[in-house]
Design a protein around this motif. Sequence first.
Motif, PDB file in Angstrom:
ATOM      1  N   ARG A 289      68.280  35.496  52.641  1.00 49.48           N
ATOM      2  CA  ARG A 289      67.590  34.388  52.939  1.00 49.48           C
ATOM      3  C   ARG A 289      67.837  32.965  52.675  1.00 49.48           C
ATOM      4  NH1 ARG A 289      61.569  36.576  51.863  1.00 49.48           N
ATOM      5  NH2 ARG A 289      61.727  38.452  52.905  1.00 49.48           N
ATOM      6  N   ASP A 290      69.163  32.986  51.608  1.00 46.23           N
ATOM      7  CA  ASP A 290      70.112  31.816  51.523  1.00 46.23           C
ATOM      8  C   ASP A 290      70.874  31.564  52.366  1.00 46.23           C
ATOM      9  OD1 ASP A 290      68.565  31.334  48.950  1.00 46.23           O
ATOM     10  OD2 ASP A 290      69.885  32.747  48.014  1.00 46.23           O
ATOM     11  N   THR A 291      71.384  32.403  53.404  1.00 56.44           N
ATOM     12  CA  THR A 291      72.438  32.002  54.130  1.00 56.44           C
ATOM     13  C   THR A 291      71.987  32.438  55.526  1.00 56.44           C
ATOM     14  OG1 THR A 291      73.559  34.146  53.983  1.00 56.44           O
ATOM     15  CG2 THR A 291      74.261  32.424  52.496  1.00 56.44           C
ATOM     16  N   PHE A 292      70.976  33.290  55.874  1.00 57.07           N
ATOM     17  CA  PHE A 292      70.481  33.911  57.047  1.00 57.07           C
ATOM     18  C   PHE A 292      71.479  34.675  57.663  1.00 57.07           C
ATOM     19  CE2 PHE A 292      66.616  31.813  56.046  1.00 57.07           C
ATOM     20  CZ  PHE A 292      65.778  32.618  56.596  1.00 57.07           C
ATOM     21  N   LEU A 293      72.345  35.237  56.860  1.00 61.47           N
ATOM     22  CA  LEU A 293      73.106  36.211  57.445  1.00 61.47           C
ATOM     23  C   LEU A 293      72.955  37.722  56.857  1.00 61.47           C
ATOM     24  CD1 LEU A 293      76.632  33.938  56.650  1.00 61.47           C
ATOM     25  CD2 LEU A 293      75.845  34.679  58.956  1.00 61.47           C
TER      26      LEU A 293
ATOM     27  N   ARG B 249      60.734  35.740  64.904  1.00 66.84           N
ATOM     28  CA  ARG B 249      60.049  34.927  64.160  1.00 66.84           C
ATOM     29  C   ARG B 249      60.488  34.654  62.769  1.00 66.84           C
ATOM     30  NH1 ARG B 249      54.483  33.528  65.441  1.00 66.84           N
ATOM     31  NH2 ARG B 249      54.510  35.238  66.634  1.00 66.84           N
ATOM     32  N   THR B 250      60.775  35.732  62.248  1.00 68.91           N
ATOM     33  CA  THR B 250      61.568  35.505  60.892  1.00 68.91           C
ATOM     34  C   THR B 250      63.069  35.811  60.831  1.00 68.91           C
ATOM     35  OG1 THR B 250      61.026  37.896  60.291  1.00 68.91           O
ATOM     36  CG2 THR B 250      59.298  36.438  59.554  1.00 68.91           C
ATOM     37  N   SER B 251      63.457  35.866  61.767  1.00 67.72           N
ATOM     38  CA  SER B 251      65.219  35.974  62.082  1.00 67.72           C
ATOM     39  C   SER B 251      65.555  37.431  61.136  1.00 67.72           C
ATOM     40  CB  SER B 251      65.878  34.893  61.552  1.00 67.72           C
ATOM     41  OG  SER B 251      65.177  33.643  62.336  1.00 67.72           O
ATOM     42  N   ASP B 252      64.814  38.170  61.029  1.00 62.91           N
ATOM     43  CA  ASP B 252      65.306  39.422  60.224  1.00 62.91           C
ATOM     44  C   ASP B 252      65.664  40.558  61.029  1.00 62.91           C
ATOM     45  OD1 ASP B 252      65.810  41.380  58.252  1.00 62.91           O
ATOM     46  OD2 ASP B 252      63.972  40.941  56.976  1.00 62.91           O
ATOM     47  N   GLN B 253      66.720  40.528  61.751  1.00 63.57           N
ATOM     48  CA  GLN B 253      67.202  41.541  62.574  1.00 63.57           C
ATOM     49  C   GLN B 253      67.656  42.813  61.958  1.00 63.57           C
ATOM     50  OE1 GLN B 253      70.712  39.906  64.572  1.00 63.57           O
ATOM     51  NE2 GLN B 253      69.421  38.317  65.489  1.00 63.57           N
TER      52      GLN B 253
END
Lengths: 372, 314
Positions: free
Chosen positions: B66-70, B273-277
């Motif tokens: 969640r710091d880089t959304f990678l 919504r939360t971008s957690d693929q």
Amino acid sequence: MSNDDKRLSTMISRRTLLHSMAAAGAATGLPMLGGTRAFAQEPQKPREIIVRAWGGSWVEALKAGVSDPFTKMTGIAVRHDLTEDNEIQPKVWAAVAQKRVPPIHINWDTTTNATKSALRGVTEDLSDLPNLKSTTELAKPVGLDGYPIVNTYGYVYVLAYRPEAFPNGAPKSWKDLLDPKLKRRIAFYNDGIGFHFPAQVAGGGKIEDIPNNMQPAWDFVTMMKQQEPLLGEDPDFTTWFQKGEIDAACTISTNAREARKNGIDIKWVVPEEGAKFDTDGLWIPKGLPANELYWAKQYINLALTKEAQQVWLDGLGLPGVVPGLTPPADLANDPSYPTKPEDFKNLIRVSSKVQVQNESDWFAKFKQIMQG
Amino acid sequence: MRTYRVAYPLTWRAMDVLEAFVAFVWPPSFRAAVPYLFLLPALILVGLLVLGLIQIADTSMRVLDRDTFLLSDAYSLDNYRRALTEPFFATIAGRSIIGSLIVTVITLVFAFPYAYLMVRTSSSALRKFLLVALFLPFFIGQVVRAYGWLIILGNQGIVNDILGHAGIPTLRLLYNYPAVLFGLVQYMLPFAVLMLAPALTAIPEELEAAAGSLGASWLKTFRHVVLPLARPGLVGAGLVVMTLSLTDFAIPAMLGGGSQDFIANAIYDQFFRTSDQGLGATLSLLLVAVGSLLVGVVFTAFGAGTLAMGGRRK
């Protein structure tokens, strides 16, 4: 995560706002594209640029305030892509990761969503936009370095209500929604967005404790669950008010105003515990050809002019990031349209970075309480 | 000089060349493989789906930073731990599975008499009417139909209007679990009828007549003749309804008022919504697993029904 990142001002600082507004005021009077000459010789114009936008009255307002003037000034057509903001996001991320040209030139996005893209490193730096000099501090994304996003206006998650359901006067507190007569007659966003922070205060907690201790918020949400609220998205609130399904809701003032425009008797307040204040913005994905990047930046630069903001945000009924805008007649002195520093004292603003790092947990917790 | 007279027309010669070419590319000894050649497009399609599943499986074992959304480079089972231990996911899984089972039972109960009447009626007009009524919903999308129910069942809808005239106060008919199940049953009914009709057509009417002539009442004939012979259709229809209900997104989203999420809604939230693929992929795989498990249980208990086609039916 540093403390600076964890938490920005809970209430917007009066002094910093005054300072920035004064500085911006000094810079007014710039031409429409304010200092386009700062860029080198104009690169080749693309036939069109694509701007992702929300539909309905939202895109109409953008078109009237920014897109049409941009086309008139540059001759470049503007195509609005109405793909939902959270659905375009993975497409843009994939395009940047695969070094393809992204599907849009500009994303009109919530600052929270845009912050994810910024943290992922897929946004262009916009620090060189000349018209940034004439904006208030609201334009600057909090918790991020530079300008990977430019905020273009703010909005408030108000407590909207139907006056006939409150014969003793407007609700003063979020706790008023616990009145048994409002059972099954209130609504929130289905992930609780907009309500987490005021619930923290209404539950007896402190804003400073976000995100480390939000138990007071969850306790208050648990109490609110007994009211069996409806849970929905933006369009639902307008519909529910119009169809008489609800008497009160925590929603963006724009939705309540839209219902009022449609003839529904509806008002809104910022309760004593406060209301969440947030922003939307514009950003450009990486991977565009240099000339298209230039013109995309020009579009955002135009969106930061007073003339463009006045028309665009009149349509939305939201306060912009350029000083001296005239509020729409129906929103003068309205708590959802903060213009003066004292208007912000009851508005709660938390760093977008803190929000994106924790929202997944907050959404899950809210849903667990409401659907458990 | 006399012109040489061609023995065969030019088109025949062209055909000879083409035949020789085909014989070269696909010799007669390969003829037995022709049926498999026709299977190739389907195999490619299924193969692509499998490739997609492999990709999803890979993503499911990567955790979102969640710091880089990678997504992480390293593999981890953390998403599975979250999906299997967080109470919210257990809640929606239970709601989805129980809902799909209830919808399956109710849909079959409603679909059976419809399908039976449709294939047995001697009235051509009635059969046509039932067929039109069956296919009409297919021309109207699921979302439009759900909106229709919002209009009919809303606080200011037709049903509450009628109740109001009868002196009954406005009822909240929408945005609850029964509303979602109701919407799903209405959506699934045509699928079930379509699956049941061929199975009922295959039951000779003479069998029912024979049972009746031997003294069986209509109820006994139905129970001991029609129902057992219709079982393949019931199983096939039940499987289709159950899997479609289990994975439905639109009806729970629209008629549930945001408080009745199914698994598909949670998957959407994670992806968009939360971008957690990673977590979204995990939930997707678990949904496939739960669906496959339920289908396996039905196959084991009742056979594959009409889905077994020419194979051995239990």
